[in-house]
Design an enzyme around this catalytic site. Structure first.
Site, PDB file in Angstrom:
ATOM      1  N   GLY A 296      -0.289   1.452   1.295  1.00  0.00           N
ATOM      2  CA  GLY A 296      -1.478   2.222   1.631  1.00  0.00           C
ATOM      3  C   GLY A 296      -1.373   3.729   1.687  1.00  0.00           C
ATOM      4  O   GLY A 296      -2.384   4.415   1.625  1.00  0.00           O
ATOM      5  N   HIS A 297      -0.168   4.308   1.816  1.00  0.00           N
ATOM      6  CA  HIS A 297      -0.101   5.720   2.213  1.00  0.00           C
ATOM      7  C   HIS A 297      -0.541   6.699   1.134  1.00  0.00           C
ATOM      8  O   HIS A 297      -0.708   7.893   1.421  1.00  0.00           O
ATOM      9  CB  HIS A 297       1.301   6.074   2.741  1.00  0.00           C
ATOM     10  CG  HIS A 297       2.376   6.089   1.691  1.00  0.00           C
ATOM     11  ND1 HIS A 297       3.481   6.902   1.789  1.00  0.00           N
ATOM     12  CD2 HIS A 297       2.519   5.401   0.531  1.00  0.00           C
ATOM     13  CE1 HIS A 297       4.262   6.713   0.742  1.00  0.00           C
ATOM     14  NE2 HIS A 297       3.706   5.801  -0.024  1.00  0.00           N
ATOM     15  N   HIS A 298      -0.744   6.245  -0.107  1.00  0.00           N
ATOM     16  CA  HIS A 298      -1.279   7.136  -1.151  1.00  0.00           C
ATOM     17  C   HIS A 298      -2.801   7.108  -1.211  1.00  0.00           C
ATOM     18  O   HIS A 298      -3.401   7.950  -1.897  1.00  0.00           O
ATOM     19  CB  HIS A 298      -0.722   6.745  -2.522  1.00  0.00           C
ATOM     20  CG  HIS A 298       0.743   7.003  -2.683  1.00  0.00           C
ATOM     21  ND1 HIS A 298       1.312   8.242  -2.447  1.00  0.00           N
ATOM     22  CD2 HIS A 298       1.767   6.185  -3.052  1.00  0.00           C
ATOM     23  CE1 HIS A 298       2.620   8.170  -2.667  1.00  0.00           C
ATOM     24  NE2 HIS A 298       2.921   6.930  -3.017  1.00  0.00           N
ATOM     25  N   ALA A 299      -3.441   6.161  -0.555  1.00  0.00           N
ATOM     26  CA  ALA A 299      -4.899   6.036  -0.619  1.00  0.00           C
ATOM     27  C   ALA A 299      -5.558   7.148   0.192  1.00  0.00           C
ATOM     28  O   ALA A 299      -5.341   7.270   1.401  1.00  0.00           O
ATOM     29  CB  ALA A 299      -5.330   4.666  -0.105  1.00  0.00           C
ATOM     30  N   ASN A 340       0.442  11.345   0.523  1.00  0.00           N
ATOM     31  CA  ASN A 340      -0.644  12.318   0.391  1.00  0.00           C
ATOM     32  C   ASN A 340      -1.944  11.836   1.019  1.00  0.00           C
ATOM     33  O   ASN A 340      -2.718  12.625   1.566  1.00  0.00           O
ATOM     34  CB  ASN A 340      -0.877  12.635  -1.087  1.00  0.00           C
ATOM     35  CG  ASN A 340      -1.135  11.396  -1.922  1.00  0.00           C
ATOM     36  OD1 ASN A 340      -0.249  10.535  -2.053  1.00  0.00           O
ATOM     37  ND2 ASN A 340      -2.320  11.281  -2.496  1.00  0.00           N
TER      38      ASN A 340
END
Length: 542
Positions: A296-299, A340
């Site tokens: 999930g951390h790029h969404a 991001n």
């Protein structure tokens, strides 16, 4: 061509005296595809032949569905045990739910399920050295790349982790937890020591839809993180049965693939993580690890990317603050890529401290954004609550990551004093994985112990990257072992004291890494007393 191939196989059978030879390139198995990806150089994992060819033996489709239910629904009443084999020359897992997947079962299981917690039949209940560590597995088998069969980010990542945890055992020796290979039934596996929660995934469509009706999160929980227009777009994916149209949608993002079930599976993953967070905050669990996908951390609020559709850790942090009365949340992101999406969501929030350790290379490493630089410390009320340690060199390892924790993260975190620690636990920085870094599984365990000294030990990890399965399982096991051990806090304090007294600790740190650490500290000196007062020393270049 098929006719010629069949004749050759027939001739070979005759030459071998009627015994049929196993052909490594079986006719019904498609050629391994390797497609270029904007996230990494390739979209498939290049492992050794032994690891790539490991497979499960087929008995029947019914048993395969039974196996999926055991893996994804550990609270089921069945006590069947899966027996793995390596005899088959090919890994016919596909995207993880092909009807030809091979599995074998034995009813002579040595474990049973007790109130959501797996236990061996011949071993007593939890020992005093155990924390109540929650686990949940969301393999999300209906989310896969239709065009790249052996895509590295597929459901096999999750099931392989579960297999590794079930094969690795723990024993208590002089109040210290030791990890060893499973040699006898008198030892309890790492998985059996954990409190395994039911997942939303289920091979049975009726059961899956029934569980989905009991989602913890509602639309408002997602709207705290993502834009309304983006969530409506997810709904259109769920109602689309045209693969080509979904492919065109996926092409609008960077390194994303879609099926009509992708949005639903992403919501399942976020729900499972938030359930663990709620149980930890309500003291039903001491800590937890969500082994979920998609990551999930790029969404970002309105954009998918980097295999991520919904930002799991951001949704969990917002849910904890708005629904569970948590005042402050620390998010630690040790994935080799910068998160991001998480950064953008909390860039102006003073109640969330986001700390990322990643490869940067002047913005020339995925996600190829200059916002991953050390001088991006937040905006508005969030000034000082966004910390980036960007590596400009590959092949950095344990010494550099420990130095970041000791000189930057831990001093900031103690001053921030969070009520909850969330970890975006990506393991692509592990030695042997695709991030070209050298962090060992033992180091990930040590970093976890350090975080357990914060927030009264309320630490919840969620899986992000990590694609070489033989490495991934070891890293997750090391983290879970630290979460389980009630002595982790004491061990972490001793490790920190030893580090501070070690005069040679700095000499083993790469000069490029020292420059990155200094850059982050310099950018945050005006915001944190621990840096202004000089209480925290800083390494100097060798």
């Amino acid at each position: 061509l098929n006719t010629v191939r069949q004749r050759m196989l027939n001739a070979d059978t005759c030459m071998s005296g009627g015994s049929k030879r196993k052909n490594k390139a079986n006719d019904d198995i498609p050629t391994l595809k390797r497609a270029s990806s904007s996230l990494f150089s390739i979209a498939t994992v290049l492992e050794s032949d032994e690891e790539q060819d490991r497979a499960l033996d087929v008995v029947s489709i019914e048993q395969q569905e039974h196996q999926q239910q055991l893996l994804l629904c550990p609270t089921a009443t069945s006590s069947s045990k899966i027996r793995l084999h390596s005899s088959s020359p090919h890994s016919w897992d596909g995207v993880g739910y092909d009807s030809k997947s091979r599995c074998d079962f034995s009813e002579s299981s040595s474990s049973r399920i007790v109130e959501g917690k797996t236990r061996p039949n011949n071993v007593v209940e939890s020992t005093p050295t155990d924390h109540r560590t929650g686990l949940v597995f969301e393999a999300s088998k209906l989310h896969f790349d239709r065009n790249v069969r052996y895509h590295k980010e597929r459901s096999l990542r999750i099931t392989s982790i579960m297999r590794h945890l079930s094969e690795q055992c723990m024993e208590v020796v002089d109040n210290a937890t030791a990890v060893c290979s499973k040699a006898s039934h008198s030892r309890i596996s790492v998985l059996e020591r954990c409190v395994v929660q039911p997942s939303y995934s289920d091979p049975d469509e009726r059961k899956r839809s029934l569980r989905s009706e009991h989602h913890l999160l509602d639309d408002m929980d997602f709207l705290r993180v993502h834009l309304p227009g983006y969530l409506r777009r997810l709904d259109t994916w769920s109602n689309c049965s045209c693969g080509e149209r979904l492919d065109r949608e996926a092409e609008q993002f960077q390194s994303v693939y879609l099926t009509s079930d992708s949005a639903h599976e992403a919501k399942n993953a976020a729900n499972s993580l938030c359930k663990l967070v709620a149980k930890v905050i309500n003291s039903e669990l001491d800590n937890a690890f969500a082994v979920i996908r998609p990551p999930g951390h790029h969404a970002e609020p309105g954009v998918a990317g980097g295999y991520c559709i919904l930002n799991n850790v951001a949704i969990a942090a917002s849910y904890a603050i708005d629904q569970l009365s948590v005042r402050k949340v620390l998010i630690v992101d040790w994935d080799v890529h910068h998160g991001n999406g998480t950064q953008e969501i909390f860039i102006d929030k003073p109640d969330v401290l986001y700390f990322s350790i990643h490869r940067y290379h002047g913005g020339n490493y995925f996600p190829f954004l200059s916002s991953a630089r050390a001088t991006n410390v937040g905006v508005g009320e969030g000034l000082g609550f966004n910390a980036n340690v960007g590596w400009n060199k590959k092949n950095l390892g344990d010494n550099e990551y420990i130095a970041v924790f000791e000189h930057l993260l831990l001093p900031m975190a103690r001053e921030f004093n969070p009520d909850l620690v969330l970890v975006s636990a990506g393991f692509d920085a592990a030695k042997g994985d695709m991030g070209e870094m050298l962090v060992t599984p033992e180091c990930f365990g040590r970093l976890t112990r350090s975080l357990m000294t914060l927030a009264d030990g309320r630490v919840v990890c969620t899986l992000e990257g990590g694609y070489v399965r033989s490495i991934l399982g070891k890293c997750v096991a090391s983290v879970v072992t630290s979460l389980l051990d009630r002595n982790s806090k004491k061990i972490a304090q001793r490790e920190s004291e030893t580090y501070s007294k070690d005069q040679d600790a700095f000499s083993s740190i790469d000069n490029s890494a020292i420059r990155s650490i200094i850059a982050t500290r310099t950018a945050h000196e005006e915001f944190w007393d621990c840096f202004r007062s000089g209480r925290t020393c800083i390494p100097t270049e060798n």
